[in-house]
Design a protein around this motif. Structure first.
Motif, PDB file in Angstrom:
ATOM      1  N   GLU A  48      24.050   6.868  14.600  1.00 54.14           N
ATOM      2  CA  GLU A  48      25.263   6.442  15.305  1.00 54.14           C
ATOM      3  C   GLU A  48      26.152   5.576  14.418  1.00 54.14           C
ATOM      4  O   GLU A  48      27.380   5.657  14.472  1.00 54.14           O
ATOM      5  N   HIS A  49      25.533   4.739  13.603  1.00 56.80           N
ATOM      6  CA  HIS A  49      26.282   3.811  12.760  1.00 56.80           C
ATOM      7  C   HIS A  49      26.284   4.244  11.294  1.00 56.80           C
ATOM      8  O   HIS A  49      26.620   3.450  10.418  1.00 56.80           O
ATOM      9  N   GLY A  50      25.914   5.502  11.050  1.00 56.76           N
ATOM     10  CA  GLY A  50      25.795   5.974   9.672  1.00 56.76           C
ATOM     11  C   GLY A  50      27.077   5.853   8.870  1.00 56.76           C
ATOM     12  O   GLY A  50      27.056   5.459   7.697  1.00 56.76           O
ATOM     13  N   ALA A  51      28.202   6.177   9.487  1.00 53.45           N
ATOM     14  CA  ALA A  51      29.473   6.116   8.757  1.00 53.45           C
ATOM     15  C   ALA A  51      29.788   4.676   8.341  1.00 53.45           C
ATOM     16  O   ALA A  51      30.247   4.433   7.210  1.00 53.45           O
ATOM     17  N   GLU A  52      29.542   3.727   9.242  1.00 49.41           N
ATOM     18  CA  GLU A  52      29.800   2.328   8.903  1.00 49.41           C
ATOM     19  C   GLU A  52      28.832   1.841   7.830  1.00 49.41           C
ATOM     20  O   GLU A  52      29.223   1.125   6.898  1.00 49.41           O
ATOM     21  N   LEU A  53      27.574   2.234   7.930  1.00 49.98           N
ATOM     22  CA  LEU A  53      26.586   1.839   6.917  1.00 49.98           C
ATOM     23  C   LEU A  53      26.936   2.435   5.552  1.00 49.98           C
ATOM     24  O   LEU A  53      26.786   1.769   4.521  1.00 49.98           O
ATOM     25  N   ASP A  54      27.395   3.677   5.552  1.00 48.38           N
ATOM     26  CA  ASP A  54      27.845   4.294   4.295  1.00 48.38           C
ATOM     27  C   ASP A  54      29.046   3.540   3.722  1.00 48.38           C
ATOM     28  O   ASP A  54      29.127   3.318   2.510  1.00 48.38           O
ATOM     29  N   ASP A  55      29.957   3.157   4.596  1.00 49.87           N
ATOM     30  CA  ASP A  55      31.163   2.460   4.147  1.00 49.87           C
ATOM     31  C   ASP A  55      30.825   1.090   3.551  1.00 49.87           C
ATOM     32  O   ASP A  55      31.342   0.723   2.489  1.00 49.87           O
ATOM     33  N   ILE A  56      29.951   0.351   4.226  1.00 50.95           N
ATOM     34  CA  ILE A  56      29.550  -0.967   3.713  1.00 50.95           C
ATOM     35  C   ILE A  56      28.932  -0.822   2.326  1.00 50.95           C
ATOM     36  O   ILE A  56      29.277  -1.547   1.385  1.00 50.95           O
TER      37      ILE A  56
ATOM     38  N   ILE B 222      18.365  -3.089  -0.336  1.00 51.95           N
ATOM     39  CA  ILE B 222      19.298  -2.209  -1.026  1.00 51.95           C
ATOM     40  C   ILE B 222      20.723  -2.709  -0.844  1.00 51.95           C
ATOM     41  O   ILE B 222      21.550  -2.635  -1.759  1.00 51.95           O
ATOM     42  N   TYR B 223      21.005  -3.225   0.318  1.00 50.69           N
ATOM     43  CA  TYR B 223      22.334  -3.764   0.601  1.00 50.69           C
ATOM     44  C   TYR B 223      22.489  -5.196   0.096  1.00 50.69           C
ATOM     45  O   TYR B 223      23.493  -5.548  -0.529  1.00 50.69           O
ATOM     46  N   ARG B 224      21.506  -6.040   0.409  1.00 44.95           N
ATOM     47  CA  ARG B 224      21.693  -7.484   0.241  1.00 44.95           C
ATOM     48  C   ARG B 224      21.130  -8.052  -1.050  1.00 44.95           C
ATOM     49  O   ARG B 224      21.498  -9.157  -1.451  1.00 44.95           O
TER      50      ARG B 224
ATOM     51  N   THR C 288      22.853 -14.523  14.784  1.00 48.33           N
ATOM     52  CA  THR C 288      23.994 -13.909  14.103  1.00 48.33           C
ATOM     53  C   THR C 288      25.220 -13.796  14.997  1.00 48.33           C
ATOM     54  O   THR C 288      26.319 -13.503  14.505  1.00 48.33           O
ATOM     55  N   ALA C 289      25.040 -14.030  16.319  1.00 50.02           N
ATOM     56  CA  ALA C 289      26.176 -13.946  17.241  1.00 50.02           C
ATOM     57  C   ALA C 289      26.835 -15.300  17.474  1.00 50.02           C
ATOM     58  O   ALA C 289      27.877 -15.372  18.131  1.00 50.02           O
ATOM     59  N   ASN C 290      26.249 -16.373  16.969  1.00 49.72           N
ATOM     60  CA  ASN C 290      26.804 -17.709  17.160  1.00 49.72           C
ATOM     61  C   ASN C 290      28.050 -17.883  16.295  1.00 49.72           C
ATOM     62  O   ASN C 290      27.975 -17.791  15.064  1.00 49.72           O
ATOM     63  N   GLU C 291      29.181 -18.130  16.932  1.00 50.22           N
ATOM     64  CA  GLU C 291      30.444 -18.191  16.196  1.00 50.22           C
ATOM     65  C   GLU C 291      30.492 -19.371  15.227  1.00 50.22           C
ATOM     66  O   GLU C 291      31.080 -19.280  14.146  1.00 50.22           O
ATOM     67  N   ASP C 292      29.897 -20.506  15.617  1.00 50.14           N
ATOM     68  CA  ASP C 292      29.879 -21.663  14.718  1.00 50.14           C
ATOM     69  C   ASP C 292      29.052 -21.369  13.473  1.00 50.14           C
ATOM     70  O   ASP C 292      29.441 -21.715  12.346  1.00 50.14           O
TER      71      ASP C 292
ATOM     72  N   ARG D  33      27.915  -8.563   7.028  1.00 53.79           N
ATOM     73  CA  ARG D  33      28.300  -7.505   7.980  1.00 53.79           C
ATOM     74  C   ARG D  33      27.131  -6.556   8.228  1.00 53.79           C
ATOM     75  O   ARG D  33      26.874  -6.139   9.368  1.00 53.79           O
ATOM     76  N   TYR D  34      26.411  -6.209   7.171  1.00 59.39           N
ATOM     77  CA  TYR D  34      25.230  -5.355   7.314  1.00 59.39           C
ATOM     78  C   TYR D  34      24.173  -6.048   8.169  1.00 59.39           C
ATOM     79  O   TYR D  34      23.601  -5.456   9.097  1.00 59.39           O
TER      80      TYR D  34
END
Length: 553
Positions: A182-190, A475-477, A61-65, A135-136
């Motif tokens: 730690e990432h709860g706010a971002e997960l809620d936002d997504i 739940i997300y995807r 998932t970190a590979n830019e190509d 993003r998730y």
């Protein structure tokens, strides 16, 4: 066939427009059969390209190509959907006799459903949905923990969550849920963006909420939310009390005053059975297991292994979880997983092999629409193979095989209340799309208390306040893709019961079911396999009673 030899041409807006212009030209000349054949080839080629792009992104998932290719595919997806919807509408306006003669009536039913899930007005929203899902995926793949001197990701934490040492289990759980806090706010936002986006698309297509659109996107042609709600009630009635007894039995067996959430993963007081060997040994030992099960399965496994159609090692930046994808232009599937040294390695191996074997058996179905069934049917193949492996699991576990079978059966039963909880949660979420993140957490907390009343999070504050659901990628995807596992589990348990009476006959029925692919809806496939529908009165009660007797509860 080697995976590395697969090539796929990247489609463009221009190439797609030209291809569909050619197809429409054939229909203009009443060359329907020729148009269907050409369309079949185009969809198989496009599907192969899409599968490769999404697989490579999951592998790193970190590979830019790979990320750029995924973003390009996300942008092109609605364009493909627009062309396909327009062409299906033209086909549906024709005399269905020619189409039904070639594909049967079910393909026409699939198309009638599919055209209701897309319109050009939601094209940009679909692209945005894919970006949010990616993003998730990337956020969870970024998780890193220094644990007992090693740096591990979320999958790498799993062995510690099953440790016989209680403090280790607690520290692993605290690390896991610390990441989500730690990432709860971002997960809620997504998720908030996803829910509102899906509701917006549903309203644009004429639905009051996303739920009916979600069901249509899942291809559910022969049941709806009412039947699912009845099934959830059956699980609550017949399975939740059983699991409560299993959990209490575990508390006593492990000598605990209170069984906390971090104690639940330790099913066996002696320590959960672990597979005998690492990645290379298990891949080799699987030959013996599949050979003992059935030569058809063994031959297919050799093709998968020798052709490089499996990626099972856990790596940094690799997406979590496991899945099976396929390359319809060449007729081969691919298994993606993250081995972590626990029994889950064998669980996911046999599970995804079930998906892969079904897809391979279905490769000669006349329509690309039949290569995979709808998800609840597809999960029958995967979950049933887990149970059909029981008599031949010894190469993987050695003298721990009997303990593994018991643990796996308990896990299968314990999964059912959790699975319906995930489904119920999503129904409530999409019924109230304007709910706040805090209100969604409260929804989960209330439903968790109903379906899993034994769950005690102790001092783990984030899941205790209702954050557990954020770790469930479906739940997300893949909205509403979860009840499917529980429906399939009911069917898989029936295969398990039948296999104890006549293993070869049950395996032959299983192979026949795999070969049907998606050529019929869920109910018809269940009927073809001589199984009782989960929606039928008593289906769940019967398998639960057999499991109770086996576990001597």
């Amino acid at each position: 066939m080697k995976f590395d030899d697969i090539e796929a041409v990247t489609p463009t807006r221009d190439s797609l427009a030209a291809a569909y212009a050619s197809l429409n030209g054939l229909l203009d000349r009443d060359a329907v059969r020729e148009a269907l054949a050409e369309w079949e080839g185009l969809r198989r080629a496009t599907g192969t390209w899409s599968a490769l792009v999404h697989l490579r992104f999951s592998q790193d998932t970190a590979n830019e190509d790979y990320k750029a290719a995924r973003e390009y595919a996300d942008a092109l997806g609605p364009v493909i959907a627009d062309h396909e919807t327009s062409f299906k509408n033209r086909l549906l306006a024709l005399d269905p006799a020619v189409i039904e003669d070639q594909y049967g009536k079910h393909a026409v039913d699939i198309w009638r459903n599919a055209v209701t899930t897309f319109a050009p007005v939601i094209a940009d929203d679909l692209e945005e949905e894919s970006k949010l899902e990616a993003r998730y995926t990337a956020l969870l793949a970024s998780a890193k923990f220094v644990f007992d001197g090693e740096t591990v990701n979320l999958a790498g934490l799993t062995p510690y969550t099953e440790s016989v040492d209680r403090d280790t289990r607690h520290r692993a759980a605290a690390a896991r849920w610390g990441f989500f806090a730690e990432h709860g706010a971002e997960l809620d936002d997504i998720y908030d963006q996803l829910v509102k986006l899906r509701h917006k698309m549903a309203r644009a297509l004429g639905d009051e909420t996303f739920t009916p659109l979600g069901y249509r996107r899942m291809g559910r042609l022969d049941y709806g939310p009412e039947q699912v709600a009845t099934y959830r009630a059956e699980v609550l009635k017949h399975v939740t009390p059983l699991v409560a007894r299993l959990v209490e039995q575990r508390r006593i067996a492990n000598g605990l005053d209170t069984l906390y959430a971090w104690d639940e993963p330790l099913t066996d007081p002696q320590g959960n059975p672990k597979p005998q060997g690492g990645h290379d040994e298990l891949v080799a030992k699987a030959n013996a297991m599949f050979e003992a099960m059935d030569p058809r399965l063994a031959g297919f496994y050799r093709q998968m292994n020798e052709g490089g159609f499996m990626d099972l090692k856990n790596r940094p930046t690799k997406a979590g979880g496991g899945f099976c994808t396929s390359f319809p232009a060449v007729g081969m599937p691919y298994i993606f997983a993250n081995f972590n040294g626990t029994h889950h390695d064998v669980d996911v191996f046999t599970h995804e092999m079930g998906h892969a074997f079904q897809n391979y058996q279905s490769r000669n179905q006349p329509s690309v629409d039949y290569l995979w069934p709808t998800s609840e049917s597809a999960e029958i193949h995967s979950m049933s193979l887990e149970f059909l492996a029981y008599p031949h699991i010894a190469p993987m576990f050695g003298d721990q095989a009997a303990r593994y079978r018991r643990m796996h059966l308990i896990g299968a039963l314990e999964f059912l209340p959790y699975g319906v909880c995930v489904d119920h949660f999503q129904h409530e979420v999409y019924a109230r799309p304007d709910a706040t993140p805090a209100e969604r957490h409260a929804m989960w907390r209330r439903l968790e208390a109903m379906y899993l009343p034994w769950r005690n999070w102790g001092d783990l504050a984030y899941p205790a306040m209702g954050g557990r659901w954020q770790a469930q990628l479906h739940i997300y995807r893949a909205p509403f893709y979860y009840i499917d596992y529980t429906l399939a589990q009911c069917c898989a348990l029936q295969f398990w019961v039948k296999s104890q009476q006549d293993y070869q006959a049950s395996f032959d029925t299983y192979v026949d079911l795999c070969g049907l692919g998606g050529s019929a809806p869920f109910g018809k496939l269940v009927e073809a396999a001589k199984l009782k529908s989960p929606f039928e009165a008593g289906a769940l009660q019967a398998v639960v009673e057999t499991a109770e007797a086996t576990l001597a509860l």
